[in-house]
Scaffold this active site. Structure first.
Site, mmCIF file in Angstrom:
data_model
loop_
_atom_site.group_PDB
_atom_site.id
_atom_site.type_symbol
_atom_site.label_atom_id
_atom_site.label_comp_id
_atom_site.label_asym_id
_atom_site.label_seq_id
_atom_site.Cartn_x
_atom_site.Cartn_y
_atom_site.Cartn_z
ATOM 1 N N ASP A 1 14.994 40.712 63.690
ATOM 2 C CA ASP A 1 14.562 42.009 64.212
ATOM 3 C C ASP A 1 13.270 41.892 65.017
ATOM 4 O OD1 ASP A 1 14.831 44.684 64.634
ATOM 5 O OD2 ASP A 1 14.036 45.314 62.698
HETATM 6 C C1 FPP Z 1 17.332 42.820 67.032
HETATM 7 O O1 FPP Z 1 16.143 43.156 67.758
HETATM 8 C C2 FPP Z 1 18.156 41.831 67.752
HETATM 9 C C3 FPP Z 1 19.410 42.056 68.252
HETATM 10 C C4 FPP Z 1 20.082 43.361 68.126
HETATM 11 C C5 FPP Z 1 20.161 41.008 68.970
HETATM 12 C C6 FPP Z 1 19.944 39.589 68.496
HETATM 13 C C7 FPP Z 1 20.824 38.657 69.244
HETATM 14 C C8 FPP Z 1 20.470 37.421 69.668
HETATM 15 C C9 FPP Z 1 19.130 36.818 69.408
HETATM 16 C C10 FPP Z 1 21.484 36.579 70.408
HETATM 17 C C11 FPP Z 1 22.330 35.832 69.405
HETATM 18 C C12 FPP Z 1 23.389 35.091 70.076
HETATM 19 C C13 FPP Z 1 24.221 34.212 69.459
HETATM 20 C C14 FPP Z 1 25.282 33.566 70.241
HETATM 21 C C15 FPP Z 1 24.095 33.854 68.046
HETATM 22 P P1 FPP Z 1 16.010 44.659 68.275
HETATM 23 O O2 FPP Z 1 16.831 44.775 69.540
HETATM 24 O O3 FPP Z 1 16.392 45.593 67.190
HETATM 25 O O4 FPP Z 1 14.492 44.771 68.634
HETATM 26 P P2 FPP Z 1 13.496 45.961 68.207
HETATM 27 O O5 FPP Z 1 13.613 46.116 66.706
HETATM 28 O O6 FPP Z 1 12.149 45.483 68.637
HETATM 29 O O7 FPP Z 1 13.944 47.180 68.950
HETATM 30 MG MG MG Z 2 15.374 46.522 65.601
#
Ligand code: FPP
Ligand code: MG
Length: 274
Positions: A42
């Site tokens: 996250d």
């Molecule tokens: C959460 O941060 C992260 C995600 C929703 C996506 C994570 C995906 C990857 C790192 C790519 C993985 C790929 C493979 C092939 C395994 P957030 O978007 O919730 O960030 P925030 O909490 O700051 O809004």
């Molecule tokens: Mg998030």
């Protein structure tokens, strides 16, 4: 000439950091090393915002790209440490409610990265690792689903550690799926017991996670591995996922080792990780 010098320096630095990791991991191995660590990755978008990675707002993936780099480094550390199973929450069913532009961009990024993981010389290939994708894969775009299925097929016989990526996943959806599968299996019997459900969970072939780490200080599980986390040590370190580094991982394992005796005692009767 200058380029040669730079590459020699980076090679030497790589060697030094490997030696440091080996020392750290041999110290950690004096205590119980978890067989399974799960991560809720996250904080990618907050990282992008804080570091002004997409001021012009053209790439909604800028934070997720750094997040993927962090995944690869942490995966390498886990495998070097001897952790057999690493499970990551990459995209929940609820995440489909995000801005469609971001969802499409993330789908594109996932396809790109899955394909990259399947190329020779990638971390997964070096460790002879197997990859699973857990979730309702029907919800993914066709290119991501096909890449995910291909990656699972390609690595199904690999003997090394296992990376499980939860995509289009929620724990409640997994439980519903397991109930449906159990009912199909046991059509002649009215009663379904816990072992039926466990056999039909995505996690049927692996031990429960000893640690679940949710970065960015958030304390919610957000529908991740609810069934499998009854005796799991939950940790919510402050760094955002792209900032989560070797020292944070080592600290997380040390914290787990500190409470391991207590967890083991209280998990005595239902310990499925024995
Ligand atoms: C959460 O941060 C992260 C995600 C929703 C996506 C994570 C995906 C990857 C790192 C790519 C993985 C790929 C493979 C092939 C395994 P957030 O978007 O919730 O960030 P925030 O909490 O700051 O809004
Ligand atoms: Mg998030």
């Amino acid at each position: 000439m200058e380029k040669d010098g730079k590459s020699m320096i980076s090679k030497a630095m790589g060697h030094v950091s490997l030696v440091i990791r080996k020392c750290l991991f041999s110290i950690l191995s004096m205590g119980p090393v978890p067989a399974h660590i799960a991560f809720i990755m996250d904080g990618n978008r907050r990282y992008a915002k804080r570091h002004a990675l997409h001021q012009d707002n053209t790439d909604p993936n800028s934070g997720h790209r750094v997040g993927f780099k962090s995944l690869i480094s942490n995966l390498q550390y886990c495998y070097e440490m001897g952790v057999k199973y690493v499970t990551v929450y990459a995209f929940s069913i609820d995440n489909f409610r995000r801005d469609p532009h971001e969802v499409q961009a993330l789908m594109d990024l996932m396809k790109e990265k899955i394909d990259e993981l399947m190329t020779e010389g990638s971390l997964l290939m070096k460790f002879d690792a197997r990859i699973n994708f857990w979730g309702n894969l029907e919800l993914l775009t066709d290119p991501v689903r096909l890449s995910a299925e291909k990656a699972m097929d390609m690595t199904v016989h690999n003997k090394g550690p296992i990376l499980s990526v939860c995509v289009a996943y929620t724990s409640t959806n997994e439980i519903t799926h397991a109930i449906e599968a159990s009912v199909r299996e046991r059509k002649e019997k009215v009663q379904i017991d816990v072992s039926d459900l466990e056999r039909n969970m995505y996690t049927a072939d692996c031990v429960e996670p000893e640690i679940i780490i949710r970065t960015s200080g958030e304390t919610r599980l957000s529908n991740f591995l609810l069934w499998q986390s009854d005796f799991t040590h939950l940790q919510n370190p402050n760094p955002l996922w792209p900032e989560f580094s070797l020292r944070h991982l080592v600290w997380a394992v040390l914290k787990y080792q500190k409470v391991h005796g207590y967890l083991k005692k209280h998990n005595g009767e239902t310990d499925k990780n024995k």
